[in-house]
Structure formats: C-alpha cells, structure tokens
Design a protein around this motif. Structure first.
Motif, PDB file in Angstrom:
ATOM      1  N   MET A   6       0.805  -1.217   0.000  1.00 55.16           N
ATOM      2  CA  MET A   6       0.000   0.000   0.000  1.00 55.16           C
ATOM      3  C   MET A   6       0.841   1.271   0.000  1.00 55.16           C
ATOM      4  O   MET A   6       0.519   2.243  -0.698  1.00 55.16           O
ATOM      5  CB  MET A   6      -0.951   0.003   1.191  1.00 55.16           C
ATOM      6  CG  MET A   6      -2.047  -1.050   1.100  1.00 55.16           C
ATOM      7  SD  MET A   6      -3.129  -0.829  -0.342  1.00 55.16           S
ATOM      8  CE  MET A   6      -3.937   0.698   0.104  1.00 55.16           C
ATOM      9  N   ALA A   7       1.923   1.291   0.761  1.00 56.89           N
ATOM     10  CA  ALA A   7       2.753   2.497   0.813  1.00 56.89           C
ATOM     11  C   ALA A   7       3.322   2.819  -0.565  1.00 56.89           C
ATOM     12  O   ALA A   7       3.284   3.983  -1.011  1.00 56.89           O
ATOM     13  CB  ALA A   7       3.880   2.325   1.827  1.00 56.89           C
ATOM     14  N   ALA A   8       3.814   1.810  -1.268  1.00 60.01           N
ATOM     15  CA  ALA A   8       4.375   2.029  -2.601  1.00 60.01           C
ATOM     16  C   ALA A   8       3.299   2.469  -3.588  1.00 60.01           C
ATOM     17  O   ALA A   8       3.530   3.341  -4.428  1.00 60.01           O
ATOM     18  CB  ALA A   8       5.057   0.749  -3.098  1.00 60.01           C
ATOM     19  N   ALA A  18     -12.525   4.157 -12.946  1.00 63.08           N
ATOM     20  CA  ALA A  18     -13.333   4.541 -14.105  1.00 63.08           C
ATOM     21  C   ALA A  18     -14.812   4.340 -13.805  1.00 63.08           C
ATOM     22  O   ALA A  18     -15.536   3.650 -14.527  1.00 63.08           O
ATOM     23  CB  ALA A  18     -12.910   3.727 -15.330  1.00 63.08           C
ATOM     24  N   SER A  19     -15.270   4.949 -12.711  1.00 64.62           N
ATOM     25  CA  SER A  19     -16.651   4.755 -12.273  1.00 64.62           C
ATOM     26  C   SER A  19     -17.055   5.901 -11.364  1.00 64.62           C
ATOM     27  O   SER A  19     -16.251   6.367 -10.543  1.00 64.62           O
ATOM     28  CB  SER A  19     -16.791   3.425 -11.517  1.00 64.62           C
ATOM     29  OG  SER A  19     -18.061   3.311 -10.906  1.00 64.62           O
ATOM     30  N   GLY A  20     -18.298   6.326 -11.495  1.00 66.62           N
ATOM     31  CA  GLY A  20     -18.841   7.328 -10.599  1.00 66.62           C
ATOM     32  C   GLY A  20     -19.577   6.726  -9.427  1.00 66.62           C
ATOM     33  O   GLY A  20     -20.192   7.459  -8.642  1.00 66.62           O
ATOM     34  N   SER A  21     -19.521   5.413  -9.265  1.00 63.97           N
ATOM     35  CA  SER A  21     -20.254   4.724  -8.205  1.00 63.97           C
ATOM     36  C   SER A  21     -19.754   5.136  -6.830  1.00 63.97           C
ATOM     37  O   SER A  21     -18.571   4.937  -6.502  1.00 63.97           O
ATOM     38  CB  SER A  21     -20.111   3.207  -8.362  1.00 63.97           C
ATOM     39  OG  SER A  21     -20.499   2.543  -7.180  1.00 63.97           O
ATOM     40  N   PRO A  22     -20.626   5.676  -5.985  1.00 68.24           N
ATOM     41  CA  PRO A  22     -20.178   6.014  -4.619  1.00 68.24           C
ATOM     42  C   PRO A  22     -19.801   4.789  -3.808  1.00 68.24           C
ATOM     43  O   PRO A  22     -18.960   4.871  -2.905  1.00 68.24           O
ATOM     44  CB  PRO A  22     -21.387   6.737  -4.020  1.00 68.24           C
ATOM     45  CG  PRO A  22     -22.558   6.321  -4.849  1.00 68.24           C
ATOM     46  CD  PRO A  22     -22.022   6.062  -6.219  1.00 68.24           C
ATOM     47  N   ARG A  23     -20.418   3.625  -4.097  1.00 70.27           N
ATOM     48  CA  ARG A  23     -20.061   2.411  -3.369  1.00 70.27           C
ATOM     49  C   ARG A  23     -18.627   1.994  -3.684  1.00 70.27           C
ATOM     50  O   ARG A  23     -17.867   1.630  -2.782  1.00 70.27           O
ATOM     51  CB  ARG A  23     -21.011   1.267  -3.728  1.00 70.27           C
ATOM     52  CG  ARG A  23     -22.269   1.203  -2.900  1.00 70.27           C
ATOM     53  CD  ARG A  23     -23.295   2.226  -3.306  1.00 70.27           C
ATOM     54  NE  ARG A  23     -23.719   2.049  -4.683  1.00 70.27           N
ATOM     55  CZ  ARG A  23     -24.539   2.892  -5.325  1.00 70.27           C
ATOM     56  NH1 ARG A  23     -24.989   3.971  -4.719  1.00 70.27           N
ATOM     57  NH2 ARG A  23     -24.891   2.680  -6.569  1.00 70.27           N
ATOM     58  N   ARG A  24     -18.229   2.046  -4.933  1.00 67.71           N
ATOM     59  CA  ARG A  24     -16.863   1.654  -5.285  1.00 67.71           C
ATOM     60  C   ARG A  24     -15.851   2.634  -4.704  1.00 67.71           C
ATOM     61  O   ARG A  24     -14.789   2.217  -4.220  1.00 67.71           O
ATOM     62  CB  ARG A  24     -16.734   1.540  -6.810  1.00 67.71           C
ATOM     63  CG  ARG A  24     -17.566   0.385  -7.356  1.00 67.71           C
ATOM     64  CD  ARG A  24     -17.492   0.243  -8.863  1.00 67.71           C
ATOM     65  NE  ARG A  24     -18.409  -0.817  -9.276  1.00 67.71           N
ATOM     66  CZ  ARG A  24     -19.320  -0.704 -10.239  1.00 67.71           C
ATOM     67  NH1 ARG A  24     -19.443   0.423 -10.916  1.00 67.71           N
ATOM     68  NH2 ARG A  24     -20.124  -1.711 -10.523  1.00 67.71           N
ATOM     69  N   ARG A  25     -16.163   3.910  -4.739  1.00 63.62           N
ATOM     70  CA  ARG A  25     -15.275   4.900  -4.122  1.00 63.62           C
ATOM     71  C   ARG A  25     -15.139   4.618  -2.625  1.00 63.62           C
ATOM     72  O   ARG A  25     -14.040   4.694  -2.064  1.00 63.62           O
ATOM     73  CB  ARG A  25     -15.822   6.318  -4.337  1.00 63.62           C
ATOM     74  CG  ARG A  25     -15.838   6.758  -5.782  1.00 63.62           C
ATOM     75  CD  ARG A  25     -15.913   8.263  -5.894  1.00 63.62           C
ATOM     76  NE  ARG A  25     -17.058   8.846  -5.206  1.00 63.62           N
ATOM     77  CZ  ARG A  25     -18.239   9.069  -5.762  1.00 63.62           C
ATOM     78  NH1 ARG A  25     -18.455   8.724  -7.028  1.00 63.62           N
ATOM     79  NH2 ARG A  25     -19.226   9.637  -5.084  1.00 63.62           N
ATOM     80  N   GLU A  26     -16.265   4.299  -1.995  1.00 60.02           N
ATOM     81  CA  GLU A  26     -16.250   4.023  -0.556  1.00 60.02           C
ATOM     82  C   GLU A  26     -15.372   2.826  -0.227  1.00 60.02           C
ATOM     83  O   GLU A  26     -14.604   2.848   0.755  1.00 60.02           O
ATOM     84  CB  GLU A  26     -17.684   3.779  -0.077  1.00 60.02           C
ATOM     85  CG  GLU A  26     -17.812   3.409   1.384  1.00 60.02           C
ATOM     86  CD  GLU A  26     -19.242   3.047   1.767  1.00 60.02           C
ATOM     87  OE1 GLU A  26     -19.420   2.465   2.856  1.00 60.02           O
ATOM     88  OE2 GLU A  26     -20.178   3.330   0.979  1.00 60.02           O
ATOM     89  N   ILE A  27     -15.465   1.776  -1.034  1.00 66.19           N
ATOM     90  CA  ILE A  27     -14.688   0.560  -0.767  1.00 66.19           C
ATOM     91  C   ILE A  27     -13.190   0.823  -0.950  1.00 66.19           C
ATOM     92  O   ILE A  27     -12.368   0.400  -0.128  1.00 66.19           O
ATOM     93  CB  ILE A  27     -15.181  -0.589  -1.662  1.00 66.19           C
ATOM     94  CG1 ILE A  27     -16.590  -1.030  -1.234  1.00 66.19           C
ATOM     95  CG2 ILE A  27     -14.221  -1.774  -1.599  1.00 66.19           C
ATOM     96  CD1 ILE A  27     -17.268  -1.982  -2.199  1.00 66.19           C
ATOM     97  N   LEU A  28     -12.813   1.526  -2.011  1.00 65.30           N
ATOM     98  CA  LEU A  28     -11.393   1.828  -2.223  1.00 65.30           C
ATOM     99  C   LEU A  28     -10.853   2.753  -1.132  1.00 65.30           C
ATOM    100  O   LEU A  28      -9.711   2.607  -0.689  1.00 65.30           O
ATOM    101  CB  LEU A  28     -11.181   2.454  -3.602  1.00 65.30           C
ATOM    102  CG  LEU A  28     -11.387   1.531  -4.811  1.00 65.30           C
ATOM    103  CD1 LEU A  28     -11.073   2.278  -6.101  1.00 65.30           C
ATOM    104  CD2 LEU A  28     -10.538   0.270  -4.707  1.00 65.30           C
ATOM    105  N   THR A  29     -11.679   3.698  -0.697  1.00 62.17           N
ATOM    106  CA  THR A  29     -11.267   4.600   0.374  1.00 62.17           C
ATOM    107  C   THR A  29     -11.100   3.836   1.687  1.00 62.17           C
ATOM    108  O   THR A  29     -10.136   4.042   2.434  1.00 62.17           O
ATOM    109  CB  THR A  29     -12.292   5.731   0.553  1.00 62.17           C
ATOM    110  OG1 THR A  29     -12.371   6.481  -0.668  1.00 62.17           O
ATOM    111  CG2 THR A  29     -11.896   6.662   1.681  1.00 62.17           C
ATOM    112  N   LEU A  31     -10.278   0.797   1.950  1.00 64.63           N
ATOM    113  CA  LEU A  31      -9.049   0.018   1.798  1.00 64.63           C
ATOM    114  C   LEU A  31      -7.814   0.872   2.079  1.00 64.63           C
ATOM    115  O   LEU A  31      -6.753   0.343   2.431  1.00 64.63           O
ATOM    116  CB  LEU A  31      -8.988  -0.551   0.368  1.00 64.63           C
ATOM    117  CG  LEU A  31      -7.779  -1.373  -0.039  1.00 64.63           C
ATOM    118  CD1 LEU A  31      -7.681  -2.642   0.801  1.00 64.63           C
ATOM    119  CD2 LEU A  31      -7.867  -1.728  -1.531  1.00 64.63           C
ATOM    120  N   GLY A  32      -7.949   2.192   1.939  1.00 64.53           N
ATOM    121  CA  GLY A  32      -6.809   3.078   2.124  1.00 64.53           C
ATOM    122  C   GLY A  32      -6.024   3.300   0.853  1.00 64.53           C
ATOM    123  O   GLY A  32      -4.875   3.762   0.894  1.00 64.53           O
TER     124      GLY A  32
END
Length: 218
Positions: A6-8, A18-29, A31-32
């Motif tokens: 993750m640091a790298a 490549a998505s405007g989905s708030p759920r996908r943004r939430e999951i990636l966020t 994850l850090g």
C-alpha cells in the motif's frame, strides 16, 4: 495480499477509478488506496443476447468502461501523467438467467423486487484492470475477472416493496436493492463476498493487483 504494497502504491502510482459509483469509491477509500475518480462515458447498451454467459457480459462492460477512460486520458482528457492503473467494474444481478441492472422506472424496480422476493439470486461483479503506463496495447486489460455471490431474499409483501421504492434507494442499484442500506434487511443470507454485492469484489481485486505487482506488470 495487497496490504504490504500500500505504501508504494499510494506514494508512487497514479490510480484511476473509471466509475462514478459512490459504493466503489467508498470501498477503495476504506481500503486506504489513494485514487482519483474519472467516470467512464461508455454507454452501457450492449446486446445481452450476444454473450454466452452473464459473466462475459459483465466483463465486457467493465473492460469497455475502463478502456474509454484510458483513451480519454491518453487524448489529454485529464491532468497528470499516464495512469499506472485504471479500474473498470460492472455489477449485475442474475435470476433465472435474466440480467437485472439498474431500474429505469419505479415500475421496473417493483417488478425486479417482486421477482427476487423469497428466492435466491446471483450477484456478479466484473473488474477490468488496465496498466497503461506499462502496456504497449493500451486498449486491452492486463487482467479481467468476475466474482459471483449468491444472495437469499426473504418474501416481500407488495406493501414492503412499495415502501422500499419510496425511499429512493433502489433507483441507482443493480437489481433494485442495496445490501449496505435498507435493502440489507431483506437478505436472509449470502454465499460469497459481501463487498461483491455492494458492487466491488474487494478480496478478488486486492489479490489481482498484488499479482500484477509481484509480476512486475504494475
């Protein structure tokens, strides 16, 4: 696993969702994972009958969404250097071989929920990963996969379905429900990845990215 990378990733890689989905943004966020959002302009109007399986349909949608963003950024449609990773995804609900996507109307949402009531169905989320900075063929994914989760619904009365539709929650979700919202109260059990039902298969994604890093492809 991805956690040791993750640091790298966050310090040296440009990652684009490549998505405007708030759920996908939430999951990636959650994850850090540092990323930017560039919603795809790809029109999801593929002929479902042209694909041998629902999974192939979802994988083609995911790849097409990401490829459109890769092409747009390459043509100067975004600031910054060439992305190291572009993530495309597509989620569908499948019951009786029928693909359910986002409802186009409240009547369509009602029909979908009535179909799912008291039954088991499948949620398929496909992910396509492009590595434009490493790949000479930028319109092809480095990897694409599809995760499958089984979901069991309790029986829903007409009054319950109508009340749920009035919340507005079903209208931007595949199959007309969200597991992370009010719709989660309808679910008696799942087999497979919970995040897959939200719209992004977290474990499968992190495993795929780790493999690309280990192979020197990212």
């Amino acid at each position: 696993m991805l956690v040791q990378h993750m640091a790298a990733l966050n310090n040296g890689k440009r990652i684009v969702l490549a998505s405007g989905s708030p759920r996908r943004r939430e999951i990636l966020t959650m994850l850090g994972l540092a990323h930017e959002v560039h919603a795809s302009a790809f029109e999801e109007n593929l002929d479902k009958g042209a694909f041998p399986t629902p999974a192939e349909y979802a994988k083609t949608n995911a790849s097409s969404k990401a490829a459109a963003v890769v092409a747009e950024l390459a043509a100067g449609g975004g600031a910054g250097r060439c992305p190291d990773l572009v993530i495309g995804s597509d989620t569908i609900v499948v019951v009786d071989g029928r693909i359910l996507e986002k409802p186009r109307s409240e009547a369509a949402a009602y029909e979908m929920l009535a179909t799912l009531s008291g039954r088991e169905h499948s949620v398929l989320s496909a992910v396509a990963l492009f590595t434009p900075s490493r790949s000479e063929v930028r319109d092809k994914p480095a990897t694409v996969f599809c995760e499958h989760t089984r979901v069991r619904f309790a029986p829903l009365s007409p009054e319950t379905i109508a009340a749920y539709i009035r919340t507005g929650e079903p209208m931007d979700k595949a199959g007309s429900y969200g597991i992370q919202g009010v719709g989660g109260s309808f679910i008696t059990g799942i087999t497979g990845c919970y995040y897959n039902v939200m719209g992004f298969p977290l474990h499968a994604f992190t495993s795929a990215v780790a493999r690309l890093l280990d192979a020197g492809e990212l």
